[in-house]
Write an enzyme that holds these catalytic residues in place. Structure first.
Site, PDB file in Angstrom:
ATOM      1  N   SER A  12      38.892  67.739  39.202  1.00 51.45           N
ATOM      2  CA  SER A  12      38.633  66.405  38.665  1.00 51.45           C
ATOM      3  C   SER A  12      37.183  65.967  38.924  1.00 51.45           C
ATOM      4  O   SER A  12      36.263  66.615  38.460  1.00 51.45           O
ATOM      5  CB  SER A  12      39.639  65.433  39.273  1.00 51.45           C
ATOM      6  OG  SER A  12      39.827  64.345  38.423  1.00 51.45           O
ATOM      7  N   LYS A  61      42.357  37.829  32.395  1.00 47.56           N
ATOM      8  CA  LYS A  61      41.691  37.736  33.695  1.00 47.56           C
ATOM      9  C   LYS A  61      42.545  38.302  34.839  1.00 47.56           C
ATOM     10  O   LYS A  61      42.016  38.765  35.839  1.00 47.56           O
ATOM     11  CB  LYS A  61      41.324  36.266  33.978  1.00 47.56           C
ATOM     12  CG  LYS A  61      40.330  36.087  35.111  1.00 47.56           C
ATOM     13  CD  LYS A  61      39.026  36.790  34.827  1.00 47.56           C
ATOM     14  CE  LYS A  61      38.161  36.855  36.081  1.00 47.56           C
ATOM     15  NZ  LYS A  61      37.028  37.762  35.906  1.00 47.56           N
TER      16      LYS A  61
END
Lengths: 298, 191
Positions: A125, A177
């Site tokens: 990764s 948000k």
């Protein structure tokens, strides 16, 4: 006279041995002995690759991207460092940390000094992202590598909070948000938005691998195996993710050859962990919960 | 006695020198000698270990820490040995001499300075077995000097000194066997 002679010989012998041991303590047998002819710098990347401050002081089990970048920059400026070997034993880390180190390595290579990656147990990764910014990638046949992909995880603890009587009140300036809040499920819009974010980061990962393996793999070939799968070093060699099979010393030898250094040229580990880091790395507990939240991770 | 004569005497005329030291009791020179040997060996051992180690490991920076801990421990053990053997001698033979024994044991560490140096020189010329042999010989030499220290400082016969020297080890072995036996009995549910 006889006593003085015997004591003189003994003291002389001890002085010679003491001097020799002090001289040799400066370097170990496998660091090479060709001092002054140019060195190979080694940077170790161990554990999760993260940004400074994203880990607590007691979880110094990973590699700090800022410290690694600093060492790369120093190595670029040093005239005695002619090549760099990255010793990577990392399962990945945050996307930004991998990108930052990768960018700095690309700048280092522009100085004309080669970079060789030596994979340890794992170089997957984000670790592989970093490896793609080197000129040659060396893996052990059993090294775990690949895992090309991006992941972002959130926990939904809504059910648990309900059972223990916790209800979060949210006042927000916009619809998104509190995206990723642990007190509710993701909405369909939010899921699409985050998926696009992950897709964009994934596309950047594909770009990096394609750029790093240019001439060895096409973008299509990269995409075919970039589904998060883990592969061995030997499979990586067959697929083109790895250049050669070998260990750390093979990587050193390749770096020396690429930099036109002598076979016995000196090796300097540039980011040796301090006493505190090593002690803490041994005693610190692993996380009980998986690392989650606002992080894109490779 | 002049220091150089003491050093020569401990190495090559140990019995007479240790007898003289146990009477004169130059404690500070004995401690200085012990520490000098420890510090010199610390440096040579570092060279030996690093010659055998690998570049990538983290050994190098911890070596000083381990070595200093070892030197402090051996310095502490010097006082423990002097006190313990003097106490045992007082209990068994009614002949205590803690400070004299401290001096003799301190000086008897002197051949230890040759062990690591000889081992390192054998390593340099790549004859490993010679280094091991030298270390063994030096180890035996130091043991003999320690027994002689007991004999001369406590005015014992060689047989008595040997018996006194092995006594703590015998006690420790018996205690270990007892502890193991007790744990074994606990494990079987007998106790």
């Amino acid at each position: 006279m006889g006593k003085k002679l015997v004591m003189g010989i003994i003291i002389l012998f001890l002085l010679v041995m003491g001097t020799l041991s002090i001289r040799s303590a400066g370097r170990s047998a496998d660091t090479g002995s060709g001092a002054g002819k140019g060195k190979v710098g080694v940077i170790q990347i161990k554990g999760a690759l993260t940004e400074t401050g994203s880990e607590s002081i007691l979880s110094a089990t990973g590699s700090d991207a800022e410290k690694i970048m600093e060492e790369i920059r120093k190595a670029a400026k040093r005239d005695d460092i002619k090549a760099l070997v990255l010793r990577i034993n990392s399962p990945g880390g945050t996307s930004v940390a991998a990108q930052e180190v990768g960018i700095e390595l690309d700048r280092f290579r522009k100085t004309g000094k080669p970079v060789v990656t030596s994979m340890g147990d794992v170089c997957a990764s984000g670790g592989y992202w970093v490896a793609c910014s080197s000129d040659r990638i060396i893996a052990n046949p059993s090294t775990l590598t690949g895992s090309i992909g991006v992941i972002m995880e959130f926990s939904n603890l809504e059910g648990l909070y309900g059972k223990i009587g916790i209800r979060e009140e949210v006042i927000k300036s916009g619809a998104y948000k509190d995206i990723g809040s642990s007190t509710r499920q993701l909405t369909a819009d939010e899921r699409v938005m985050l998926q696009n974010l992950v897709n964009d980061s994934y596309s950047q990962f594909l770009d990096q691998v394609t750029r790093g393996r240019k001439g060895k793999m096409t973008r299509e070939e990269v995409t075919n195996i970039a589904d998060g799968r883990i592969i061995s070093g030997r499979q990586g060699k067959e697929l083109g993710l790895v250049d050669d099979l070998g260990n750390y010393y093979d990587a050193l030898a390749i770096a020396r050859k690429m930099a036109h250094l002598e076979n016995d040229s000196e090796v300097e580990v540039l980011n040796k962990p301090g006493i505190w880091e090593t002690l803490v790395a041994d005693v610190s507990a692993q996380r009980l919960l998986p690392q989650q939240g606002w992080q894109l991770r490779y | 006695m002049v220091w150089s004569e003491v050093l020569y005497g401990v190495l090559f005329e140990p019995r007479a020198t240790l007898r003289s030291l146990s009477i004169e009791r130059p404690v500070i020179p004995a401690i200085v000698t012990f520490l000098a040997v420890a510090i010199f060996n610390l440096t040579v051992y570092r060279g030996i270990i690093l010659k055998q180690s690998y570049a990538i490991n983290d050994l190098e920076q911890f070596l000083w820490l381990y070595q200093i801990m070892g030197a402090v421990f051996s310095f502490f053990m010097l006082f423990v040995m002097a006190g313990l053997f003097s106490l045992l001698s007082e209990l068994i033979f009614n002949k205590p001499n803690a400070s004299g024994l401290l001096v003799c044991l301190g000086f008897s560490s002197l051949p230890g300075i040759l062990g690591p140096a000889l081992y390192y020189s054998a390593q340099i010329i790549d004859i490993q077995w010679l280094g091991v042999l030298c270390s063994l010989v030096i180890g035996v030499w130091m043991l003999v000097l320690q027994v002689l220290s007991l004999a001369e400082a406590l005015e014992l016969s060689t047989g008595q000194a040997v018996a006194l020297f092995v006594l703590p080890g015998v006690f420790a072995a018996i205690a270990l066997v007892l502890v193991i036996a007790i744990f074994a009995l606990f494990g079987q549910g007998i106790i």
